[in-house]
Design a protein around this motif. Structure first.
Motif, PDB file in Angstrom:
ATOM      1  N   PRO A 145       0.821  -1.214   0.000  1.00 43.64           N
ATOM      2  CA  PRO A 145       0.000   0.000   0.000  1.00 43.64           C
ATOM      3  C   PRO A 145       0.852   1.260   0.000  1.00 43.64           C
ATOM      4  N   THR A 146       0.346   2.291  -0.652  1.00 41.80           N
ATOM      5  CA  THR A 146       0.976   3.609  -0.633  1.00 41.80           C
ATOM      6  C   THR A 146      -0.088   4.656  -0.913  1.00 41.80           C
ATOM      7  N   SER A 147       0.076   5.835  -0.339  1.00 38.03           N
ATOM      8  CA  SER A 147      -0.887   6.918  -0.553  1.00 38.03           C
ATOM      9  C   SER A 147      -0.448   7.869  -1.649  1.00 38.03           C
ATOM     10  N   GLY A 198      -1.973   0.029  -3.610  1.00 34.45           N
ATOM     11  CA  GLY A 198      -1.378   1.350  -3.781  1.00 34.45           C
ATOM     12  C   GLY A 198      -1.982   2.151  -4.910  1.00 34.45           C
ATOM     13  N   CYS A 228      -2.590  -2.081   5.792  1.00 34.88           N
ATOM     14  CA  CYS A 228      -3.381  -0.851   5.777  1.00 34.88           C
ATOM     15  C   CYS A 228      -3.939  -0.553   7.166  1.00 34.88           C
ATOM     16  N   ALA A 249      -4.146   3.636   3.279  1.00 37.15           N
ATOM     17  CA  ALA A 249      -2.873   2.991   2.951  1.00 37.15           C
ATOM     18  C   ALA A 249      -1.866   3.104   4.081  1.00 37.15           C
TER      19      ALA A 249
END
Length: 271
Positions: A145-147, A198, A228, A249
């Motif tokens: 996950p990434t924002s 992500g 998350c 995320a």
């Protein structure tokens, strides 16, 4: 990853079930399908029913003693079964019935393995409860996950059980939200897979306890195993008294969203 765990055990059942349902959904897309009225404007199609039968066939063959809670067929199996599968054969039925391909097929073992299939991309997202992966074109890649995208999906589909305390539509106009994120509106649980991969920074929806829902259990399991941050719309842990879902995320994104909600972007929930 150790591919042997994907080819055997509960992960295999979840993935095989989700893919079987997705194959049916894909094959029936574009046809004029009979609708089954469920009341209050809700309905199923022949594709929902056929996809659920395909998923159940996989589960019954591999795990004949397990119980199943299906979106269309309800509870099946022995009342004393210690294991239960949660099955949503077509999440986004209205999208599907109107020719929109944004749908998901969800299969989850309660407190265990889970899989979500996208019938049109061919991707399958899955978890063994400890890590989450995407299978695409025969290759498995761990989810991270990434924002970075700053995209946030918000479900505006009724009912709105938390109103007036929380209204997702208010979040879209909140200055603190729009200054940091780019909203998207989508009515299906598929965005939960995008948070885990992500592709989205977060997903927000109203509702009650969604962790036990056939619509959301698989996506929640994916996000949780991917690392998350998940709470309800008040910031409380998911559980029997939960109100909806915020899946972010990372902790910073979650904190920003909760700040916007508490400042009035969601009607003051949790304030």
């Amino acid at each position: 990853m150790n591919t042997s765990c994907v080819h055997s055990g509960d992960v295999y059942v979840a993935v095989a079930g989700a893919r079987a349902g997705a194959d049916v959904v894909h094959a029936m897309y574009g046809r004029r399908l009979a609708r089954i009225d469920k009341g209050d404007g809700d309905f199923a199609t022949a594709a929902d029913v056929a996809a659920e039968k395909a998923i159940l066939a996989v589960i019954r063959t591999a795990r004949p003693d397990d119980a199943v809670l299906g979106e269309e067929g309800g509870h099946q199996g022995g009342a004393d079964a210690t294991r239960q599968w949660l099955v949503d054969p077509l999440c986004g039925t209205l999208n599907y019935a109107t020719g929109t391909m944004t749908v998901a097929v969800n299969v989850a073992l309660r407190d265990g393995a889970a899989a979500v299939a996208d019938p049109f991309s061919g991707e399958v997202f899955f978890t063994d409860g400890e890590s989450s992966w995407i299978r695409d074109a025969g290759a498995d890649t761990r989810l991270t996950p990434t924002s970075a995208t700053r995209l946030v999906d918000v479900n505006l589909d009724p009912p709105f059980p938390s109103a007036p305390g929380f209204r997702a539509v208010d979040l879209l106009a909140h200055p603190g939200f729009t200054a940091r994120f780019r909203p998207r509106v989508l009515s299906t649980s598929l965005p939960l897979t995008w948070v885990a991969t992500g592709r989205r920074a977060a997903y927000v929806t109203d509702g009650g306890d969604l962790s036990e829902s056939v619509h959301f259990a698989a996506g929640i399991a994916l996000c949780r195993a991917a690392g998350c941050v998940l709470t309800d719309v008040t910031g409380a842990p998911l559980g029997p008294t939960a109100r909806g879902l915020v899946a972010a995320a990372d902790a910073e994104t979650h904190a920003l969203l909760m700040g916007a909600i508490r400042e009035g972007g969601g009607g003051g929930a949790g304030g």
